[in-house]
Design a protein around this motif. Structure first.
Motif, PDB file in Angstrom:
ATOM      1  N   TYR A 193      -5.071   0.339 -17.496  1.00  0.00           N
ATOM      2  CA  TYR A 193      -5.333   0.317 -16.050  1.00  0.00           C
ATOM      3  C   TYR A 193      -5.314  -1.100 -15.493  1.00  0.00           C
ATOM      4  O   TYR A 193      -5.769  -2.029 -16.145  1.00  0.00           O
ATOM      5  N   SER A 230      -8.541   4.733 -16.034  1.00  0.00           N
ATOM      6  CA  SER A 230      -9.498   3.839 -15.364  1.00  0.00           C
ATOM      7  C   SER A 230     -10.827   3.767 -16.109  1.00  0.00           C
ATOM      8  O   SER A 230     -11.745   3.070 -15.667  1.00  0.00           O
ATOM      9  N   ARG A 247      -7.812   0.484  -1.302  1.00  0.00           N
ATOM     10  CA  ARG A 247      -9.143   0.702  -0.727  1.00  0.00           C
ATOM     11  C   ARG A 247      -9.317  -0.106   0.541  1.00  0.00           C
ATOM     12  O   ARG A 247      -9.790   0.395   1.570  1.00  0.00           O
ATOM     13  N   VAL A 307      -5.505  -0.773  -6.636  1.00  0.00           N
ATOM     14  CA  VAL A 307      -6.495   0.166  -6.118  1.00  0.00           C
ATOM     15  C   VAL A 307      -7.393  -0.538  -5.114  1.00  0.00           C
ATOM     16  O   VAL A 307      -7.701   0.016  -4.045  1.00  0.00           O
ATOM     17  N   LEU A 336      -2.008  10.906 -10.692  1.00  0.00           N
ATOM     18  CA  LEU A 336      -3.390  10.637 -10.312  1.00  0.00           C
ATOM     19  C   LEU A 336      -4.321  10.902 -11.486  1.00  0.00           C
ATOM     20  O   LEU A 336      -5.272  10.154 -11.721  1.00  0.00           O
ATOM     21  N   THR A 339      -6.628   8.162 -13.377  1.00  0.00           N
ATOM     22  CA  THR A 339      -8.070   8.398 -13.452  1.00  0.00           C
ATOM     23  C   THR A 339      -8.544   8.305 -14.901  1.00  0.00           C
ATOM     24  O   THR A 339      -9.575   7.700 -15.196  1.00  0.00           O
ATOM     25  N   PHE A 345       0.165   4.230  -2.557  1.00  0.00           N
ATOM     26  CA  PHE A 345      -0.190   5.585  -2.123  1.00  0.00           C
ATOM     27  C   PHE A 345       0.821   6.600  -2.658  1.00  0.00           C
ATOM     28  O   PHE A 345       0.445   7.681  -3.121  1.00  0.00           O
ATOM     29  N   PRO A 405      -6.642  -2.948 -11.985  1.00  0.00           N
ATOM     30  CA  PRO A 405      -7.484  -2.645 -10.824  1.00  0.00           C
ATOM     31  C   PRO A 405      -6.981  -3.156  -9.475  1.00  0.00           C
ATOM     32  O   PRO A 405      -7.316  -2.576  -8.443  1.00  0.00           O
ATOM     33  N   LEU A 421       0.123   7.397  -6.136  1.00  0.00           N
ATOM     34  CA  LEU A 421      -1.082   8.211  -6.294  1.00  0.00           C
ATOM     35  C   LEU A 421      -0.868   9.648  -5.813  1.00  0.00           C
ATOM     36  O   LEU A 421      -1.648  10.536  -6.151  1.00  0.00           O
ATOM     37  N   PRO A 425       0.810  -1.212   0.000  1.00  0.00           N
ATOM     38  CA  PRO A 425       0.000   0.000   0.000  1.00  0.00           C
ATOM     39  C   PRO A 425       0.851   1.273   0.000  1.00  0.00           C
ATOM     40  O   PRO A 425       0.457   2.254  -0.631  1.00  0.00           O
ATOM     41  N   VAL A 426       1.970   1.240   0.656  1.00  0.00           N
ATOM     42  CA  VAL A 426       2.814   2.432   0.708  1.00  0.00           C
ATOM     43  C   VAL A 426       3.218   2.868  -0.694  1.00  0.00           C
ATOM     44  O   VAL A 426       3.078   4.047  -1.052  1.00  0.00           O
ATOM     45  N   TYR A 469      -7.095  -1.221   2.491  1.00  0.00           N
ATOM     46  CA  TYR A 469      -6.251  -0.696   3.560  1.00  0.00           C
ATOM     47  C   TYR A 469      -6.948   0.454   4.274  1.00  0.00           C
ATOM     48  O   TYR A 469      -7.035   0.485   5.505  1.00  0.00           O
ATOM     49  N   LEU A 470      -7.467   1.382   3.489  1.00  0.00           N
ATOM     50  CA  LEU A 470      -8.169   2.522   4.079  1.00  0.00           C
ATOM     51  C   LEU A 470      -9.422   2.070   4.817  1.00  0.00           C
ATOM     52  O   LEU A 470      -9.792   2.650   5.851  1.00  0.00           O
ATOM     53  N   ASP A 471     -10.053   1.030   4.295  1.00  0.00           N
ATOM     54  CA  ASP A 471     -11.222   0.484   4.979  1.00  0.00           C
ATOM     55  C   ASP A 471     -10.848  -0.008   6.376  1.00  0.00           C
ATOM     56  O   ASP A 471     -11.580   0.214   7.340  1.00  0.00           O
TER      57      ASP A 471
END
Lengths: 110, 110
Positions: free
Chosen positions: A78, A31, A87, A83, A24, A28, A15, A80, A18, A11-12, A89-91
């Motif tokens: 892209y 995607s 997601r 991403v 970014l 986008t 991120f 997926p 991004l 994830p690091v 991770y943030l969850d």
DNA sequence: GAAAAAGGCAACCAAAAGGTTGCCTTTTGT
DNA sequence: ACAAAAGGCAACCTTTTGGTTGCCTTTTTC
């Protein structure tokens, strides 16, 4: 171009990839499922083709895009998976926070 | 509704802040809802206190944490809003990709 | 078959990032 | 009262990053 790499970057790295406006916006754009050449992606930017190329390589190292050389051009598309990873991770971060809130609420209410 | 508020920058800044191992781990730690001092946060790291301080300030500029001086120490706490923003950004990217897939599938199937 | 289009490669550059050390102020514990 | 703990501030250093230019190779197009 897309070499077989062992294990997705964490994830690091995702991120970090991004965390740049150019990248970014490139991601986008991509995607939408359409594949694009470097020339195409460089067209609507103030940067040089090489600058865009570098950003695309950063995205590729993070696993966010993949490229294949087709004829005289490199098509970027892209991917997926990273991403989804980011997601989730943030969850988990969010969930931990929510649990903390819930515990606090329970403590206050009794 | 969403006015450009100070201490709550866009997704790019948030991702950039998350794109460093030290910062991501600091944030993950703080997302348990507990407030911590710089000394405490520096304790379980190889870095110096000042390095950790810098990282905390980056997180703060991105709106991910907030700090108040209490007595002789600075207490840092998690702020959930930017993470929610980042999540919803990734959700939109994901959604766009999913729609593209759906359209492709529909096209192939008829 | 030459010119144009796409892009790889490498050198180079300035600015930002990540980290350190030194020193000074404020707060706290005894 | 004073030493220790916490931390702010600033200078400094090194590596990474984001960008450029120049040049060479491979395709495509006319």
């Amino acid at each position: 171009m897309s070499k077989p790499e062992l294990g997705d970057p964490g994830p690091v790295e995702v991120f970090a990839a991004l965390g740049d406006p150019t990248r970014l916006s490139l991601l986008t754009k991509l995607s939408d499922g359409q594949t694009r050449s470097i020339a195409t992606l460089s067209a609507d930017t103030k940067l040089t083709r090489q600058a865009v190329t570098k950003h695309l390589h950063v995205l590729e190292r993070a696993g966010l895009v993949a490229s294949i050389r087709v004829g005289r051009e490199s098509q970027f598309g892209y991917r997926p998976e990273p991403v989804a990873e980011a997601r989730s991770y943030l969850d988990r971060v969010s969930a931990q926070w929510d649990e903390a809130l819930a515990r606090l609420k329970a403590l206050v209410e009794r």
